[in-house]
Design a protein around this motif. Structure first.
Motif, mmCIF file in Angstrom:
data_model
loop_
_atom_site.group_PDB
_atom_site.id
_atom_site.type_symbol
_atom_site.label_atom_id
_atom_site.label_comp_id
_atom_site.label_asym_id
_atom_site.label_seq_id
_atom_site.Cartn_x
_atom_site.Cartn_y
_atom_site.Cartn_z
ATOM 1 N N GLU A 232 0.617 -1.090 -0.159
ATOM 2 C CA GLU A 232 0.049 -0.045 0.112
ATOM 3 C C GLU A 232 0.871 1.128 -0.045
ATOM 4 O O GLU A 232 0.863 2.047 -0.886
ATOM 5 C CB GLU A 232 -0.956 0.192 1.261
ATOM 6 C CG GLU A 232 -1.986 -0.921 1.063
ATOM 7 C CD GLU A 232 -1.499 -2.280 1.862
ATOM 8 O OE1 GLU A 232 -0.332 -2.439 2.152
ATOM 9 O OE2 GLU A 232 -2.412 -3.061 2.309
ATOM 10 N N LYS A 233 1.771 1.102 0.870
ATOM 11 C CA LYS A 233 2.883 2.464 0.872
ATOM 12 C C LYS A 233 3.479 2.732 -0.437
ATOM 13 O O LYS A 233 3.889 3.716 -0.796
ATOM 14 C CB LYS A 233 3.756 2.359 2.133
ATOM 15 C CG LYS A 233 3.116 2.459 3.423
ATOM 16 C CD LYS A 233 4.222 2.505 4.692
ATOM 17 C CE LYS A 233 3.513 2.962 6.029
ATOM 18 N NZ LYS A 233 4.600 2.906 6.966
ATOM 19 N N GLU B 264 1.430 3.994 -3.044
ATOM 20 C CA GLU B 264 1.336 5.647 -2.501
ATOM 21 C C GLU B 264 2.563 6.368 -3.639
ATOM 22 O O GLU B 264 2.301 7.482 -3.826
ATOM 23 C CB GLU B 264 1.275 5.828 -1.250
ATOM 24 C CG GLU B 264 -0.112 5.582 -0.489
ATOM 25 C CD GLU B 264 0.018 5.857 1.129
ATOM 26 O OE1 GLU B 264 1.101 6.746 1.452
ATOM 27 O OE2 GLU B 264 -0.798 5.397 1.674
ATOM 28 N N LYS C 96 -0.134 -4.384 -7.011
ATOM 29 C CA LYS C 96 -1.646 -4.388 -7.031
ATOM 30 C C LYS C 96 -1.829 -6.028 -7.202
ATOM 31 O O LYS C 96 -2.644 -6.613 -6.373
ATOM 32 C CB LYS C 96 -2.194 -3.787 -8.327
ATOM 33 C CG LYS C 96 -2.467 -2.447 -8.157
ATOM 34 C CD LYS C 96 -3.600 -2.077 -7.552
ATOM 35 C CE LYS C 96 -3.458 -0.268 -7.342
ATOM 36 N NZ LYS C 96 -4.884 0.011 -6.333
ATOM 37 N N LEU D 95 -1.385 -7.729 -3.878
ATOM 38 C CA LEU D 95 -2.406 -7.546 -2.866
ATOM 39 C C LEU D 95 -3.721 -8.082 -3.184
ATOM 40 O O LEU D 95 -4.854 -7.841 -2.703
ATOM 41 C CB LEU D 95 -2.799 -5.815 -2.845
ATOM 42 C CG LEU D 95 -1.690 -5.043 -2.258
ATOM 43 C CD1 LEU D 95 -2.020 -3.776 -2.406
ATOM 44 C CD2 LEU D 95 -1.548 -5.154 -0.574
#
Length: 273
Positions: A197-198, A201, A224, A227
Motif C-alpha cells: 500500500e505504501k 502511494e 496490485k 494485494l
C-alpha cells in the motif's frame, strides 16, 4: 591560423569551446581544443576538458591518450586517473579501470568520485561487500552529493538487505527531495518488504509527474497483484506492455507476484505465456 595569418587567441578558443560544452556540443569543442593544443601542447586545462569531451562522444581510446598526456605532465593528477578509469571501464577494461581508480585515490585520498567509481565497478563484478566499503568512503568524503548513498541502496537491494536499502533511499529522499530515482527505489524496497500500500502511494506520486513511465506502471501493477487486486493489476500491466513490450513481458513472466494470474487468459495473452 586566423585572418591575415595571425594566430587565434587561445583564451578566446577555450571560452568558445567551454560554451559549446555547456550547449552539449562536445564535437565542436574538441575541434577548438585541438587548435589550442597546436599552439600549447601542454595546456593541462585543455587536455583535461578535451578528454572529458572525448569520453562524452564515446571515443574512449582517444580520451585515454588525452589523460595519459596529462599524467606525463602531472603524474599525481587524480582527476586524470579517475576519468581515464571511466574510459577504460566503458571499453570493458575493468582491470585497467580498477588500477586507475586506485591511482586516483592514492594521489588524492579525498577524491570522492574515485571511491564511488570503484564501488560501482566492484558491484558490477558482484563483489558487493567490497563495493559497499568504497561507497561508504565516497559518502564520508563528500556527504553533500546523493550518488554514493543512492548506489549504496542499489547494492544493498541486490544483497536482499531490503530494510537497509530502504533506509538509504529514505535518507536520499529526505536530503534531496527532487531525487526521483531514490523515490522510485524507495517504493520498490517497500514492495520487497510487503508494504505494498505504501509502495503504491509512492508510485502514484511519481506517476502524477511521469505518467507514461512503463517501469513505474509495471511496479504498481506488481504491487496490485501482490494485494490480490488482479483486474487493476492486469489493466496496469497492459499499459506498461504497450509502452515497452519486450522488457515488461520478460519481467512479468518471471515475477512471483503474478503467479496467481498464470491461468488467467487475459494475463497469458498479454505476456504471451
Amino acid at each position: 591560423m586566423g585572418f591575415f595569418g595571425k594566430k587565434e587567441n587561445p583564451e578566446d578558443l577555450i571560452y568558445q569551446a567551454m560554451s559549446l560544452i555547456e550547449k552539449q556540443q562536445p564535437k565542436g569543442a574538441i575541434s577548438l581544443f585541438n587548435k589550442v593544443l597546436k599552439q600549447d601542447p601542454k595546456n593541462t586545462q585543455v587536455l583535461f576538458n578535451k578528454g572529458l569531451a572525448l569520453n562524452q562522444i564515446k571515443k574512449y581510446s582517444d580520451a585515454v591518450t588525452c589523460f595519459d598526456r596529462l599524467l606525463e605532465i602531472n603524474p599525481k593528477d587524480s582527476q586524470a586517473f579517475n576519468n581515464k578509469g571511466i574510459a577504460f571501464a566503458e571499453m570493458g577494461n575493468l582491470q585497467g579501470a580498477n588500477k586507475c581508480y586506485d591511482s586516483a585515490i592514492k594521489a588524492d585520498p579525498k577524491h570522492a568520485a574515485s571511491y564511488f567509481n570503484k564501488g560501482v565497478l566492484l558491484d558490477k563484478l558482484n563483489e558487493h561487500e567490497e563495493a559497499l566499503k568504497f561507497l561508504e568512503k565516497a559518502i564520508e568524503t563528500d556527504p553533500k552529493k546523493p550518488n554514493a548513498l543512492f548506489y549504496k541502496g542499489i547494492v544493498l537491494g541486490k544483497m536482499k538487505k531490503h530494510e537497509e536499502a530502504l533506509n538509504c533511499f529514505d535518507n536520499v529522499c529526505r536530503k534531496f527531495p527532487s531525487h526521483m530515482d531514490s523515490l522510485f527505489h524507495k517504493g520498490i524496497e517497500l514492495a520487497e518488504i510487503q508494504k505494498h500500500e505504501k509502495a503504491i502511494e509512492i508510485f502514484d506520486l511519481i506517476l502524477s509527474k511521469h505518467k507514461d513511465n512503463p517501469n513505474i506502471i509495471y511496479a504498481k501493477s506488481r504491487s496490485k497483484a501482490a494485494l490480490g487486486q488482479y483486474p487493476e493489476s492486469i489493466e496496469l500491466l497492459k499499459q506498461a506492455i504497450s509502452k515497452n513490450p519486450k522488457v515488461i513481458r520478460a519481467w512479468a513472466k518471471e515475477e512471483k507476484a503474478f503467479t496467481h494470474l498464470h491461468n488467467d487468459t487475459r494475463f497469458r495473452a498479454l505476456v504471451k505465456l
